[in-house]
Design a protein around this motif. Structure first.
Motif, PDB file in Angstrom:
ATOM      1  N   ARG A 106      17.545  68.496 -46.235  1.00 16.23           N
ATOM      2  CA  ARG A 106      16.285  68.089 -46.849  1.00 16.23           C
ATOM      3  C   ARG A 106      16.082  66.573 -46.770  1.00 16.23           C
ATOM      4  NH1 ARG A 106      18.683  71.938 -49.889  1.00 16.23           N
ATOM      5  NH2 ARG A 106      19.488  70.504 -51.456  1.00 16.23           N
TER       6      ARG A 106
ATOM      7  N   GLY B 116      -1.939  68.240 -54.035  1.00 19.38           N
ATOM      8  CA  GLY B 116      -1.157  68.202 -52.806  1.00 19.38           C
ATOM      9  C   GLY B 116      -2.029  68.038 -51.569  1.00 19.38           C
TER      10      GLY B 116
ATOM     11  N   GLU C 137      14.026  72.738 -46.470  1.00 18.75           N
ATOM     12  CA  GLU C 137      13.010  71.717 -46.684  1.00 18.75           C
ATOM     13  C   GLU C 137      13.109  71.206 -48.121  1.00 18.75           C
ATOM     14  OE1 GLU C 137       9.166  73.066 -45.433  1.00 18.75           O
ATOM     15  OE2 GLU C 137       9.826  73.456 -43.391  1.00 18.75           O
TER      16      GLU C 137
ATOM     17  N   GLY D 252       0.874  74.099 -44.415  1.00 20.95           N
ATOM     18  CA  GLY D 252       1.862  73.266 -45.087  1.00 20.95           C
ATOM     19  C   GLY D 252       1.205  72.260 -46.006  1.00 20.95           C
TER      20      GLY D 252
ATOM     21  N   ASP E 240      -2.787  69.331 -36.965  1.00 17.62           N
ATOM     22  CA  ASP E 240      -1.872  68.493 -37.747  1.00 17.62           C
ATOM     23  C   ASP E 240      -2.206  67.039 -37.455  1.00 17.62           C
ATOM     24  OD1 ASP E 240      -0.609  67.835 -35.315  1.00 17.62           O
ATOM     25  OD2 ASP E 240       0.962  69.330 -35.598  1.00 17.62           O
TER      26      ASP E 240
ATOM     27  N   ASP F  68       4.604  76.180 -48.060  1.00 15.33           N
ATOM     28  CA  ASP F  68       3.940  76.817 -46.924  1.00 15.33           C
ATOM     29  C   ASP F  68       3.224  78.070 -47.398  1.00 15.33           C
ATOM     30  OD1 ASP F  68       4.665  75.193 -44.601  1.00 15.33           O
ATOM     31  OD2 ASP F  68       6.716  75.814 -45.009  1.00 15.33           O
TER      32      ASP F  68
ATOM     33  N   HIS G  33       7.214  70.498 -50.724  1.00 14.80           N
ATOM     34  CA  HIS G  33       6.446  71.098 -49.632  1.00 14.80           C
ATOM     35  C   HIS G  33       6.309  72.585 -49.902  1.00 14.80           C
ATOM     36  CE1 HIS G  33       4.962  71.255 -45.451  1.00 14.80           C
ATOM     37  NE2 HIS G  33       5.593  72.411 -45.371  1.00 14.80           N
TER      38      HIS G  33
ATOM     39  N   THR H 287      14.497  63.218 -46.151  1.00 19.24           N
ATOM     40  CA  THR H 287      13.084  62.843 -46.062  1.00 19.24           C
ATOM     41  C   THR H 287      12.842  61.565 -45.266  1.00 19.24           C
ATOM     42  OG1 THR H 287      13.265  61.741 -48.211  1.00 19.24           O
ATOM     43  CG2 THR H 287      12.461  64.022 -48.204  1.00 19.24           C
TER      44      THR H 287
ATOM     45  N   ASP I 267       1.994  69.186 -48.699  1.00 22.74           N
ATOM     46  CA  ASP I 267       2.927  68.249 -49.324  1.00 22.74           C
ATOM     47  C   ASP I 267       2.496  68.016 -50.759  1.00 22.74           C
ATOM     48  OD1 ASP I 267       4.552  68.034 -47.165  1.00 22.74           O
ATOM     49  OD2 ASP I 267       4.083  65.946 -46.703  1.00 22.74           O
TER      50      ASP I 267
END
Length: 388
Positions: free
Chosen positions: A82, A282, A334, A315, A219, A340, A338, A84, A317
């Motif tokens: 994970r 988010g 992950e 996705g 994206d 999904d 986050h 970042t 965040d």
């Protein structure tokens, strides 16, 4: 008086062939995909960015293949996948590498890693190759050239030279739009995965192995990963499911967006309450992450969404780490910032062109895709016989 046979007495389909007949040929199909994806060159300096839960046989496989190609391998391990951002103490090893194999979450988004790829460093992300036994699955042996052609056929459906909306709808009432400019379209489709590159033989490449995950229908590659740029999008999604939830949602849950950000979540169930707590505020970072491998399991959405063609994940965040994710998936690949969201039955249009129809990726019936599939077997079996 006759009696009907029990269900177990009916035989209307062939029995599976004994593994002794199939496993060797199947394994060598998968192994060929593996060796061509990890396209090591003599003298390559390979760096594996690993974590303790990675199957050590995967590391051994990469090291053995590298040695056979005249490359060397070093391994740097963080406490989990994970990660970042790239740790400072790791940067010297990254600088020295020509080829990186990574399990880390930040692989695609860390600006330092992006800069290294711009300098020519080649990358393979192995989120979907954490266990060597995956080499014995249908998705591992599916022809990677065919995945590339399916991807290119989807890219050809994006309108060229004109602005258009990428629109997501479904029978539950989803209606979500992302506005593309011609420049955004060209930026995104110029990336190596959208060009159907599935092997790491091109300088600056970034590919997934097993070959199945993405590219995303939208994206931030569309704005060259400039997160300060705002993309016009709005609407509502009614996802069927989300990673971290044991089963699909029983309730019709609406996730509403104001631009790139979740503005509210409607629903009365406990699942809706959890999503509301996590998602509001988010930011959308993957708009329709799409699967492209017809032999990826349709209803397996862990760890990052189904990779079956036409299955989509969105996705998000989060504003802050989610306690729910920390409790239910403490070892998730992950970070708990986050989520999904998943739909398996969406219809997606790019302008007037259909990309996905009720969960079916239209490119699977593209003439060039079908023609290439004939080289490897029966196109219907290869392209449309899904693994559930």
């Amino acid at each position: 008086m006759s009696t009907a046979p029990s269900t177990g007495d009916y035989i209307g389909l062939p029995s599976a062939l004994p593994s002794a007949i199939t496993e060797t040929k199947h394994f060598f199909q998968a192994l060929d995909n593996f060796t061509r994806t990890f396209a090591f060159r003599p003298g390559d300096r390979v760096l594996m960015l690993a974590d303790p839960l990675l199957d050590p046989r995967v590391m051994d496989a990469v090291q053995g293949h590298a040695r056979a190609r005249g490359a060397t391998v070093r391994v740097y391990m963080e406490p989990n996948s994970r990660v970042t951002e790239v740790p400072q103490e790791c940067k010297a090893m990254v600088e020295a590498a020509t080829f990186v194999v990574s399990t880390w979450f930040c692989s695609i988004i860390d600006p330092y890693f992006i800069a290294m790829r711009k300098r020519g460093q080649r990358w393979v992300k192995i989120t979907y190759f954490r266990n060597l036994d995956l080499l014995h699955t249908e998705q591992a042996r599916f022809p990677i050239e065919l995945i590339g052609e399916i991807t290119r056929a989807t890219a050809r459906r994006y309108p060229q030279g004109v602005p258009f909306d990428l629109r997501f709808t479904d029978q539950r009432g989803s209606d979500f739009k992302i506005s593309f400019t011609p420049t955004m379209r060209d930026n995104m489709l110029a990336t190596n995965r959208w060009r159907g590159k599935t092997t790491a033989d091109e300088d600056g490449c970034y590919v997934h192995y097993l070959a199945s995950h993405g590219p995303n229908l939208w994206d931030h590659n569309a704005v060259k990963n400039d997160l300060t740029q705002t993309t016009q999008m709005s609407g509502v999604l009614y996802p069927q499911w989300a990673v971290g939830f044991r089963a699909p949602f029983a309730e019709r849950i609406g996730v509403h967006f104001d631009g790139e950000y979740v503005s509210r979540v409607e629903g009365e169930s406990s699942d809706a309450a959890l999503l509301r707590e996590m998602l509001v505020g988010g930011r959308m970072i993957e708009g329709g992450g799409c699967g492209f491998n017809p032999k990826a399991p349709r209803h397996t959405i862990y760890p990052a969404g189904s990779n079956s063609p036409g299955a989509l994940h969105f996705g998000i965040d989060l504003v802050k780490p989610a306690d729910y994710i920390r409790r239910t998936m403490p070892d998730w690949e992950e970070p708990p910032v986050h989520v999904d969201l998943v739909t398996l039955d969406a219809t997606v249009t790019a302008g007037d062109n259909m990309l996905v129809e009720s969960g079916f990726l239209c490119a699977l019936r593209d003439p060039e895709v079908v023609r290439l599939a004939q080289r490897y077997g029966d196109p219907l079996d290869l392209l449309e016989a899904q693994v559930l």
